[in-house]
Design an enzyme around this catalytic site. Structure first.
Site, short mmCIF file in Angstrom:
data_model
loop_
_atom_site.label_atom_id
_atom_site.label_comp_id
_atom_site.label_asym_id
_atom_site.label_seq_id
_atom_site.Cartn_x
_atom_site.Cartn_y
_atom_site.Cartn_z
N CYS A 52 0.67 -1.14 0.11
CA CYS A 52 0.11 0.06 0.00
C CYS A 52 0.93 1.12 0.01
CB CYS A 52 -0.89 0.07 1.23
SG CYS A 52 -2.37 1.16 0.83
N ASP A 89 -7.02 -2.61 11.10
CA ASP A 89 -5.63 -1.78 11.11
C ASP A 89 -5.60 -0.96 12.24
OD1 ASP A 89 -3.72 -0.29 9.82
OD2 ASP A 89 -4.50 0.52 8.18
O1 LIG Z 1 -0.78 4.89 4.09
C1 LIG Z 1 -1.35 6.11 4.35
O2 LIG Z 1 -0.63 7.31 4.45
C2 LIG Z 1 -2.82 6.18 4.86
C3 LIG Z 1 -3.31 7.27 5.13
C4 LIG Z 1 -4.69 7.56 5.45
C5 LIG Z 1 -5.31 6.32 5.16
C6 LIG Z 1 -4.91 5.17 5.12
C7 LIG Z 1 -3.66 4.93 4.86
N1 LIG Z 1 -3.04 3.88 4.39
C8 LIG Z 1 -3.78 2.48 4.56
C9 LIG Z 1 -3.28 1.36 4.54
O3 LIG Z 1 -3.55 0.48 3.72
C10 LIG Z 1 -1.77 0.95 5.06
O4 LIG Z 1 -1.14 -0.14 4.20
C11 LIG Z 1 -2.05 0.34 6.41
O5 LIG Z 1 -2.67 1.27 7.13
C12 LIG Z 1 -0.85 -0.11 7.10
O6 LIG Z 1 0.15 1.01 7.27
P1 LIG Z 1 1.50 0.58 7.84
O7 LIG Z 1 1.20 0.28 9.39
O8 LIG Z 1 2.32 1.61 7.71
O9 LIG Z 1 2.02 -0.73 7.11
#
Ligand SMILES: O=C(O)c1ccccc1NCC(=O)[C@H](O)[C@H](O)COP(=O)(O)O
Length: 232
Positions: A13, A135
């Site tokens: 992502c 999440d």
């Molecule tokens: O990734 C972002 O910046 C984001 C911002 C606002 C809403 C959602 C967002 N990302 C969502 C995702 O699917 C991420 O992959 C997920 O939250 C996991 O993130 P991480 O903890 O950094 O792997």
């Protein structure tokens, strides 16, 4: 030869560079998430997202991510990019999420909470969700924070595919899969060197760990289809 009887789906992502998209596809990820949430350091402008769309290999899914974006913006992105799924991280309700005529994934904010998830209430609130993504963001907060939540809080009584995100990386995704066997794992910061800038070695290591877990996983999840992937 040992075979994996199940396969965990992988979504990368918050990609912002076509080269990262191409490498992700070569590594065999199932889905590429492009972020259009206003408050994200990974947010794309529509024009730049078109080049990323073109870099996605055939048969790899594009997921477009939103967080309380105006409907006309979602519609425009759907029209231009033709995503295979939409992912909603804000306070969107079922009627809004399904109104674009594309399968949707609803992100569930696990935050710092300790109480069990009320799966029944979630399913009643999002009856048309194709999957629920647990999440680690707090309600109303952004995703992509790189922090895990306590996986013991994942509900066991799901009737929709379970996706898990939040602080996953190559050092912990094996444990998640062997302990909780989600349908899919989703990662942003755990495969990055900076927000939106993916790191090839981290991407490779993440996929390798998912594969290793699938090859060792005895746990049969009700959300997976049996497959026969080769384990080496
Ligand atoms: O990734 C972002 O910046 C984001 C911002 C606002 C809403 C959602 C967002 N990302 C969502 C995702 O699917 C991420 O992959 C997920 O939250 C996991 O993130 P991480 O903890 O950094 O792997």
């Amino acid at each position: 030869m040992k075979t994996a009887s199940v396969r965990t789906r992988v979504k990368f992502c918050g990609l912002t560079r076509a080269g990262d998209v191409r490498l992700a596809c070569e590594l065999g990820v199932d889905a590429i998430g492009l972020v259009f949430a206003e408050n994200s350091p990974r947010r794309l402008q529509i024009e730049e997202s078109r080049a990323l769309r073109q870099a996605i290999a055939p048969l790899v899914n594009l997921v477009a991510l939103f967080s309380d974006n105006p409907p006309e913006q979602v519609r425009e992105i759907v029209r231009l990019l033709r995503p295979g799924a939409l992912q909603f991280h804000g306070n969107e309700e079922d009627a809004f999420c399904r109104s674009f005529g594309i399968p949707y994934i609803k992100a569930v904010a696990m935050g710092d909470g300790t109480s069990p998830v009320d799966t029944r209430a979630l399913h009643a609130r999002y009856p048309h969700a194709a999957a629920l993504l647990y999440d680690s963001h707090v309600p109303g907060g952004a995703g992509g924070g790189g922090k895990p939540f306590d996986w013991k809080r994942l509900p066991g009584d799901n009737t929709k595919p379970v996706m898990v995100a939040g602080g996953l990386n190559a050092t912990n995704v094996y444990d998640l899969i062997t302990q909780r066997a989600p349908w899919a794992v989703d990662v942003a910061s755990g495969i990055e060197s900076a927000p939106g800038i993916k790191d090839g070695d981290k991407m490779r290591a993440f996929v390798a760990e998912v594969h290793r877990a699938d090859c060792n996983n005895e746990h049969e999840s009700g959300y997976r289809l049996p497959t026969q992937g080769h384990c080496g």
